[in-house]
Design a protein around this motif. Structure first.
Motif, PDB file in Angstrom:
ATOM      1  N   THR A  40       0.834  -1.202   0.000  1.00 31.75           N
ATOM      2  CA  THR A  40       0.000   0.000   0.000  1.00 31.75           C
ATOM      3  C   THR A  40       0.865   1.247   0.000  1.00 31.75           C
ATOM      4  O   THR A  40       0.594   2.204  -0.734  1.00 31.75           O
ATOM      5  CB  THR A  40      -0.945   0.001   1.219  1.00 31.75           C
ATOM      6  N   GLY A  41       1.917   1.251   0.784  1.00 32.75           N
ATOM      7  CA  GLY A  41       2.816   2.400   0.838  1.00 32.75           C
ATOM      8  C   GLY A  41       3.425   2.712  -0.519  1.00 32.75           C
ATOM      9  O   GLY A  41       3.409   3.863  -0.976  1.00 32.75           O
ATOM     10  N   TYR A  42       3.940   1.691  -1.186  1.00 32.65           N
ATOM     11  CA  TYR A  42       4.537   1.904  -2.506  1.00 32.65           C
ATOM     12  C   TYR A  42       3.480   2.298  -3.539  1.00 32.65           C
ATOM     13  O   TYR A  42       3.749   3.072  -4.452  1.00 32.65           O
ATOM     14  CB  TYR A  42       5.298   0.663  -2.964  1.00 32.65           C
ATOM     15  N   LYS A  43       2.254   1.781  -3.392  1.00 33.67           N
ATOM     16  CA  LYS A  43       1.160   2.155  -4.297  1.00 33.67           C
ATOM     17  C   LYS A  43       0.873   3.646  -4.155  1.00 33.67           C
ATOM     18  O   LYS A  43       0.732   4.357  -5.155  1.00 33.67           O
ATOM     19  CB  LYS A  43      -0.089   1.335  -3.968  1.00 33.67           C
ATOM     20  N   TRP A  44       0.792   4.140  -2.916  1.00 33.68           N
ATOM     21  CA  TRP A  44       0.529   5.558  -2.705  1.00 33.68           C
ATOM     22  C   TRP A  44       1.659   6.415  -3.256  1.00 33.68           C
ATOM     23  O   TRP A  44       1.416   7.471  -3.859  1.00 33.68           O
ATOM     24  CB  TRP A  44       0.320   5.859  -1.230  1.00 33.68           C
ATOM     25  N   ILE A  45       2.896   6.004  -3.069  1.00 34.10           N
ATOM     26  CA  ILE A  45       4.040   6.765  -3.593  1.00 34.10           C
ATOM     27  C   ILE A  45       3.963   6.827  -5.117  1.00 34.10           C
ATOM     28  O   ILE A  45       4.126   7.890  -5.719  1.00 34.10           O
ATOM     29  CB  ILE A  45       5.372   6.146  -3.129  1.00 34.10           C
ATOM     30  N   ARG A  46       3.694   5.683  -5.743  1.00 35.48           N
ATOM     31  CA  ARG A  46       3.604   5.608  -7.205  1.00 35.48           C
ATOM     32  C   ARG A  46       2.480   6.502  -7.722  1.00 35.48           C
ATOM     33  O   ARG A  46       2.665   7.268  -8.665  1.00 35.48           O
ATOM     34  CB  ARG A  46       3.393   4.161  -7.627  1.00 35.48           C
ATOM     35  N   ARG A  47       1.308   6.433  -7.085  1.00 33.55           N
ATOM     36  CA  ARG A  47       0.172   7.260  -7.512  1.00 33.55           C
ATOM     37  C   ARG A  47       0.462   8.746  -7.326  1.00 33.55           C
ATOM     38  O   ARG A  47       0.097   9.571  -8.169  1.00 33.55           O
ATOM     39  CB  ARG A  47      -1.080   6.900  -6.719  1.00 33.55           C
ATOM     40  N   TYR A  48       1.120   9.097  -6.220  1.00 30.33           N
ATOM     41  CA  TYR A  48       1.426  10.505  -5.960  1.00 30.33           C
ATOM     42  C   TYR A  48       2.381  11.046  -7.025  1.00 30.33           C
ATOM     43  O   TYR A  48       2.197  12.160  -7.515  1.00 30.33           O
ATOM     44  CB  TYR A  48       2.028  10.674  -4.567  1.00 30.33           C
ATOM     45  N   LYS A  49       3.380  10.258  -7.373  1.00 33.19           N
ATOM     46  CA  LYS A  49       4.330  10.693  -8.401  1.00 33.19           C
ATOM     47  C   LYS A  49       3.644  10.862  -9.749  1.00 33.19           C
ATOM     48  O   LYS A  49       3.982  11.765 -10.510  1.00 33.19           O
ATOM     49  CB  LYS A  49       5.473   9.688  -8.522  1.00 33.19           C
ATOM     50  N   ALA A  50       2.688  10.002 -10.058  1.00 32.15           N
ATOM     51  CA  ALA A  50       2.009  10.050 -11.353  1.00 32.15           C
ATOM     52  C   ALA A  50       0.887  11.079 -11.421  1.00 32.15           C
ATOM     53  O   ALA A  50       0.695  11.727 -12.451  1.00 32.15           O
ATOM     54  CB  ALA A  50       1.450   8.670 -11.697  1.00 32.15           C
ATOM     55  N   GLU A  51       0.134  11.232 -10.316  1.00 32.32           N
ATOM     56  CA  GLU A  51      -1.085  12.047 -10.362  1.00 32.32           C
ATOM     57  C   GLU A  51      -1.126  13.199  -9.369  1.00 32.32           C
ATOM     58  O   GLU A  51      -2.099  13.954  -9.342  1.00 32.32           O
ATOM     59  CB  GLU A  51      -2.299  11.149 -10.097  1.00 32.32           C
ATOM     60  N   GLY A  52      -0.141  13.299  -8.505  1.00 27.57           N
ATOM     61  CA  GLY A  52      -0.165  14.343  -7.492  1.00 27.57           C
ATOM     62  C   GLY A  52      -1.100  13.973  -6.355  1.00 27.57           C
ATOM     63  O   GLY A  52      -1.409  12.799  -6.140  1.00 27.57           O
ATOM     64  N   LYS A  53      -1.587  14.978  -5.651  1.00 29.20           N
ATOM     65  CA  LYS A  53      -2.437  14.762  -4.478  1.00 29.20           C
ATOM     66  C   LYS A  53      -3.705  13.973  -4.817  1.00 29.20           C
ATOM     67  O   LYS A  53      -4.172  13.165  -4.015  1.00 29.20           O
ATOM     68  CB  LYS A  53      -2.793  16.112  -3.863  1.00 29.20           C
ATOM     69  N   GLU A  54      -4.259  14.164  -6.012  1.00 30.04           N
ATOM     70  CA  GLU A  54      -5.486  13.470  -6.406  1.00 30.04           C
ATOM     71  C   GLU A  54      -5.275  11.954  -6.463  1.00 30.04           C
ATOM     72  O   GLU A  54      -6.220  11.178  -6.309  1.00 30.04           O
ATOM     73  CB  GLU A  54      -5.986  13.963  -7.768  1.00 30.04           C
ATOM     74  N   GLY A  55      -4.057  11.513  -6.688  1.00 32.84           N
ATOM     75  CA  GLY A  55      -3.758  10.085  -6.751  1.00 32.84           C
ATOM     76  C   GLY A  55      -3.893   9.374  -5.423  1.00 32.84           C
ATOM     77  O   GLY A  55      -3.927   8.141  -5.380  1.00 32.84           O
ATOM     78  N   LEU A  56      -3.986  10.129  -4.333  1.00 30.94           N
ATOM     79  CA  LEU A  56      -4.081   9.530  -3.004  1.00 30.94           C
ATOM     80  C   LEU A  56      -5.528   9.288  -2.562  1.00 30.94           C
ATOM     81  O   LEU A  56      -5.759   8.692  -1.519  1.00 30.94           O
ATOM     82  CB  LEU A  56      -3.376  10.430  -1.975  1.00 30.94           C
ATOM     83  N   SER A  57      -6.492   9.728  -3.365  1.00 28.04           N
ATOM     84  CA  SER A  57      -7.891   9.546  -2.982  1.00 28.04           C
ATOM     85  C   SER A  57      -8.317   8.090  -3.172  1.00 28.04           C
ATOM     86  O   SER A  57      -7.706   7.337  -3.927  1.00 28.04           O
ATOM     87  CB  SER A  57      -8.792  10.472  -3.789  1.00 28.04           C
ATOM     88  N   ASP A  58      -9.385   7.708  -2.459  1.00 30.50           N
ATOM     89  CA  ASP A  58      -9.918   6.354  -2.577  1.00 30.50           C
ATOM     90  C   ASP A  58     -10.443   6.132  -3.985  1.00 30.50           C
ATOM     91  O   ASP A  58     -10.945   7.052  -4.628  1.00 30.50           O
ATOM     92  CB  ASP A  58     -11.061   6.134  -1.576  1.00 30.50           C
ATOM     93  N   ARG A  59     -10.319   4.888  -4.449  1.00 34.93           N
ATOM     94  CA  ARG A  59     -10.814   4.533  -5.770  1.00 34.93           C
ATOM     95  C   ARG A  59     -11.851   3.435  -5.663  1.00 34.93           C
ATOM     96  O   ARG A  59     -11.848   2.651  -4.716  1.00 34.93           O
ATOM     97  CB  ARG A  59      -9.660   4.058  -6.649  1.00 34.93           C
ATOM     98  N   SER A  60     -12.706   3.389  -6.657  1.00 34.25           N
ATOM     99  CA  SER A  60     -13.741   2.363  -6.697  1.00 34.25           C
ATOM    100  C   SER A  60     -13.100   0.990  -6.851  1.00 34.25           C
ATOM    101  O   SER A  60     -12.105   0.819  -7.561  1.00 34.25           O
ATOM    102  CB  SER A  60     -14.677   2.614  -7.878  1.00 34.25           C
ATOM    103  N   ARG A  61     -13.680   0.002  -6.198  1.00 32.38           N
ATOM    104  CA  ARG A  61     -13.199  -1.374  -6.314  1.00 32.38           C
ATOM    105  C   ARG A  61     -14.065  -2.176  -7.289  1.00 32.38           C
ATOM    106  O   ARG A  61     -13.895  -3.369  -7.425  1.00 32.38           O
ATOM    107  CB  ARG A  61     -13.211  -2.034  -4.941  1.00 32.38           C
TER     108      ARG A  61
END
Length: 82
Positions: A40-61
């Motif tokens: 989860t930690g690496y997923k959040w880092i990857r999303r933040y680098k790609a999308e910025g703050k918006e990448g840290l929001s919850d996503r639909s499953r």
């Protein structure tokens, strides 16, 4: 996750990513501190680098597709018969 009551999920995720992106960061220790898995930690880092703050929001499953879904014509026939 054992979050502080005063902080929102987004604030804590942003705090995690900010600390994790430091040069001397120990990702494993940060994940333990925030009560998350390293995956989860690496997923959040990857999303933040790609999308910025918006990448840290919850996503639909919800799945993107349902390959075993009954065909529309079959579904309509069953509903019409019932």
């Amino acid at each position: 996750m054992p979050w502080k009551k005063d902080s929102t999920k987004m604030e804590l995720r942003l705090e995690f990513v900010t600390l994790a992106m430091r040069e001397s960061a120990n990702i494993s220790a940060l994940c333990r501190r925030f009560g998350i898995s390293r995956t989860t930690g690496y997923k959040w880092i990857r999303r933040y680098k790609a999308e910025g703050k918006e990448g840290l929001s919850d996503r639909s499953r919800r799945p993107r597709s349902s390959p075993n879904k009954t065909a529309d014509r079959v579904e309509e026939a069953v509903c019409a018969a019932g």
